[in-house]
Motif scaffolding. Sequence first.
Motif, PDB file in Angstrom:
ATOM      1  N   ALA A 149      36.026  30.936  65.758  1.00 17.20           N
ATOM      2  CA  ALA A 149      37.570  30.941  65.767  1.00 17.20           C
ATOM      3  C   ALA A 149      38.140  30.086  64.571  1.00 17.20           C
ATOM      4  O   ALA A 149      39.098  30.480  63.896  1.00 17.20           O
ATOM      5  CB  ALA A 149      38.145  30.301  66.953  1.00 17.20           C
ATOM      6  N   ALA A 150      37.577  29.040  64.224  1.00 15.45           N
ATOM      7  CA  ALA A 150      37.772  27.932  63.161  1.00 15.45           C
ATOM      8  C   ALA A 150      37.519  28.753  61.863  1.00 15.45           C
ATOM      9  O   ALA A 150      38.356  28.746  60.879  1.00 15.45           O
ATOM     10  CB  ALA A 150      37.183  26.797  63.101  1.00 15.45           C
ATOM     11  N   GLN A 151      36.665  29.659  61.764  1.00 14.30           N
ATOM     12  CA  GLN A 151      35.971  30.258  60.559  1.00 14.30           C
ATOM     13  C   GLN A 151      37.128  31.413  60.217  1.00 14.30           C
ATOM     14  O   GLN A 151      37.391  31.446  58.875  1.00 14.30           O
ATOM     15  CB  GLN A 151      34.806  31.083  60.737  1.00 14.30           C
ATOM     16  CG  GLN A 151      33.506  30.422  60.657  1.00 14.30           C
ATOM     17  CD  GLN A 151      33.216  29.922  59.257  1.00 14.30           C
ATOM     18  OE1 GLN A 151      33.846  28.814  58.757  1.00 14.30           O
ATOM     19  NE2 GLN A 151      32.710  30.671  58.311  1.00 14.30           N
ATOM     20  N   ASP A 152      37.893  32.052  60.984  1.00 18.04           N
ATOM     21  CA  ASP A 152      38.864  32.912  60.689  1.00 18.04           C
ATOM     22  C   ASP A 152      40.047  32.050  60.045  1.00 18.04           C
ATOM     23  O   ASP A 152      40.715  32.402  58.937  1.00 18.04           O
ATOM     24  CB  ASP A 152      39.582  33.561  62.012  1.00 18.04           C
ATOM     25  CG  ASP A 152      38.853  34.569  62.584  1.00 18.04           C
ATOM     26  OD1 ASP A 152      37.610  34.787  62.036  1.00 18.04           O
ATOM     27  OD2 ASP A 152      39.028  34.969  63.668  1.00 18.04           O
ATOM     28  N   PHE A 153      40.373  31.099  60.444  1.00 19.63           N
ATOM     29  CA  PHE A 153      41.452  30.257  59.626  1.00 19.63           C
ATOM     30  C   PHE A 153      40.832  29.510  58.239  1.00 19.63           C
ATOM     31  O   PHE A 153      41.687  29.575  57.475  1.00 19.63           O
ATOM     32  CB  PHE A 153      41.806  28.978  60.596  1.00 19.63           C
ATOM     33  CG  PHE A 153      42.772  29.621  61.740  1.00 19.63           C
ATOM     34  CD1 PHE A 153      44.119  29.822  61.607  1.00 19.63           C
ATOM     35  CD2 PHE A 153      42.094  29.660  62.901  1.00 19.63           C
ATOM     36  CE1 PHE A 153      44.902  30.364  62.449  1.00 19.63           C
ATOM     37  CE2 PHE A 153      43.032  29.860  64.128  1.00 19.63           C
ATOM     38  CZ  PHE A 153      44.330  30.381  64.064  1.00 19.63           C
ATOM     39  N   HIS A 154      39.669  29.427  58.341  1.00 19.54           N
ATOM     40  CA  HIS A 154      38.908  28.872  57.235  1.00 19.54           C
ATOM     41  C   HIS A 154      39.109  29.847  56.161  1.00 19.54           C
ATOM     42  O   HIS A 154      39.446  29.675  54.981  1.00 19.54           O
ATOM     43  CB  HIS A 154      37.527  28.514  57.322  1.00 19.54           C
ATOM     44  CG  HIS A 154      36.873  27.948  56.203  1.00 19.54           C
ATOM     45  ND1 HIS A 154      37.254  26.786  55.480  1.00 19.54           N
ATOM     46  CD2 HIS A 154      35.818  28.477  55.798  1.00 19.54           C
ATOM     47  CE1 HIS A 154      36.248  26.575  54.748  1.00 19.54           C
ATOM     48  NE2 HIS A 154      35.593  27.606  54.422  1.00 19.54           N
ATOM     49  N   GLU A 155      38.776  31.147  56.481  1.00 21.05           N
ATOM     50  CA  GLU A 155      38.927  31.983  55.445  1.00 21.05           C
ATOM     51  C   GLU A 155      40.354  32.611  55.168  1.00 21.05           C
ATOM     52  O   GLU A 155      40.546  32.842  54.019  1.00 21.05           O
ATOM     53  CB  GLU A 155      38.219  33.320  56.103  1.00 21.05           C
ATOM     54  CG  GLU A 155      36.682  33.234  56.235  1.00 21.05           C
ATOM     55  CD  GLU A 155      36.175  34.367  57.152  1.00 21.05           C
ATOM     56  OE1 GLU A 155      36.959  35.523  57.474  1.00 21.05           O
ATOM     57  OE2 GLU A 155      34.979  34.389  57.577  1.00 21.05           O
ATOM     58  N   GLN A 156      41.278  32.537  55.979  1.00 18.48           N
ATOM     59  CA  GLN A 156      42.510  32.426  55.679  1.00 18.48           C
ATOM     60  C   GLN A 156      43.006  31.467  54.656  1.00 18.48           C
ATOM     61  O   GLN A 156      43.699  31.616  53.790  1.00 18.48           O
ATOM     62  CB  GLN A 156      43.538  32.287  57.054  1.00 18.48           C
ATOM     63  CG  GLN A 156      45.063  32.507  56.835  1.00 18.48           C
ATOM     64  CD  GLN A 156      45.755  32.599  57.992  1.00 18.48           C
ATOM     65  OE1 GLN A 156      45.160  32.695  59.291  1.00 18.48           O
ATOM     66  NE2 GLN A 156      46.996  32.141  57.955  1.00 18.48           N
ATOM     67  N   VAL A 157      42.705  30.272  54.667  1.00 17.53           N
ATOM     68  CA  VAL A 157      42.853  29.250  54.045  1.00 17.53           C
ATOM     69  C   VAL A 157      42.466  29.517  52.480  1.00 17.53           C
ATOM     70  O   VAL A 157      42.931  29.446  51.535  1.00 17.53           O
ATOM     71  CB  VAL A 157      42.229  27.634  54.346  1.00 17.53           C
ATOM     72  CG1 VAL A 157      42.569  26.587  53.344  1.00 17.53           C
ATOM     73  CG2 VAL A 157      43.353  27.436  55.512  1.00 17.53           C
ATOM     74  N   ASP A 158      41.128  30.008  52.544  1.00 15.59           N
ATOM     75  CA  ASP A 158      40.369  30.286  51.319  1.00 15.59           C
ATOM     76  C   ASP A 158      41.132  31.424  50.446  1.00 15.59           C
ATOM     77  O   ASP A 158      41.225  31.294  49.271  1.00 15.59           O
ATOM     78  CB  ASP A 158      38.835  30.602  51.553  1.00 15.59           C
ATOM     79  CG  ASP A 158      38.039  29.461  51.658  1.00 15.59           C
ATOM     80  OD1 ASP A 158      38.515  28.515  50.878  1.00 15.59           O
ATOM     81  OD2 ASP A 158      37.282  29.304  52.468  1.00 15.59           O
ATOM     82  N   GLU A 159      41.385  32.501  51.179  1.00 20.60           N
ATOM     83  CA  GLU A 159      42.266  33.513  50.817  1.00 20.60           C
ATOM     84  C   GLU A 159      43.669  33.199  50.310  1.00 20.60           C
ATOM     85  O   GLU A 159      44.013  33.428  49.149  1.00 20.60           O
ATOM     86  CB  GLU A 159      42.527  34.698  51.864  1.00 20.60           C
ATOM     87  CG  GLU A 159      43.039  35.763  51.241  1.00 20.60           C
ATOM     88  CD  GLU A 159      43.147  37.162  52.291  1.00 20.60           C
ATOM     89  OE1 GLU A 159      43.853  37.986  52.116  1.00 20.60           O
ATOM     90  OE2 GLU A 159      42.577  36.847  53.326  1.00 20.60           O
ATOM     91  N   GLY A 162      50.367  24.547  50.797  1.00 15.36           N
ATOM     92  CA  GLY A 162      50.512  25.592  51.718  1.00 15.36           C
ATOM     93  C   GLY A 162      49.194  25.852  52.622  1.00 15.36           C
ATOM     94  O   GLY A 162      49.342  26.167  53.754  1.00 15.36           O
ATOM     95  N   ALA A 163      48.128  25.759  52.010  1.00 17.90           N
ATOM     96  CA  ALA A 163      46.799  25.916  52.602  1.00 17.90           C
ATOM     97  C   ALA A 163      46.700  24.779  53.729  1.00 17.90           C
ATOM     98  O   ALA A 163      46.354  24.958  54.810  1.00 17.90           O
ATOM     99  CB  ALA A 163      45.769  25.699  51.517  1.00 17.90           C
ATOM    100  N   MET A 164      47.169  23.684  53.383  1.00 15.01           N
ATOM    101  CA  MET A 164      47.112  22.550  54.278  1.00 15.01           C
ATOM    102  C   MET A 164      48.022  22.819  55.442  1.00 15.01           C
ATOM    103  O   MET A 164      47.581  22.235  56.734  1.00 15.01           O
ATOM    104  CB  MET A 164      47.490  21.231  53.552  1.00 15.01           C
ATOM    105  CG  MET A 164      46.125  20.522  52.816  1.00 15.01           C
ATOM    106  SD  MET A 164      46.628  19.100  51.729  1.00 15.01           S
ATOM    107  CE  MET A 164      45.125  18.780  51.027  1.00 15.01           C
TER     108      MET A 164
END
Length: 208
Positions: free
Chosen positions: A63-73, A109-111
């Motif tokens: 689940a956290a990986q999805d948000f991690h990828e969202q932050v990176d994108e 924004g990423a934060m």
Amino acid sequence: MPKVYSDEEREQIIKRLKQTANEMMLKKGVKKATVDEIVKSAGIPKGTFYLFYPCKEVLFFDAAQDFHEQVDEYITTGFMKIIQEHNIDPDQEGALLEVIDEIADVILGAMEITNNSCLKVLLQPEEMNQVLSKLPEDLLQNHRDQDTQMGAGIIAKVAAKKGLNVEAVVGSFSMILFGSMYKHVIGEENLRESMRMLIKGLVWQILE
């Protein structure tokens, strides 16, 4: 005999489980959340849970990986937009310093994405260690490999090119994130500007 799910059913089950995992982590944290609570909230039989995940920690990581990828994108898209709009050559010495305010806004924004998701929970060492202790090594290695190829890698590459300690740079951004958890001390009205000042100082050191 275990039930056989179609690809579409599997996709929907995983989606529900990850949504519930995000909510549970924000509400109760890693340790206190239970598989029984997760499956009840997701409306999924407990046996079905174990067809997809060996334990709650692997689900939480997923689940956290999805948000991690969202932050990176978000970071990658934001940086590329700045470069294109200002016709900047990122390899030119000091060129990015001209848009340091815009870069700081992208990172802010990423934060905000991080602080409104279960990633915020995993910033706490005790919670992160609980998750990492249950993850298979191949899953951890895959995560490390992705990190070097995605948005977070942009800053790391610039830092490495400058001869900076990449781990220290990443750690500095993590410390800024930790600071946002103390908004009750800093004051809600001062938090964004305080973080902006810290981010600009760090980015300046990387880009100068």
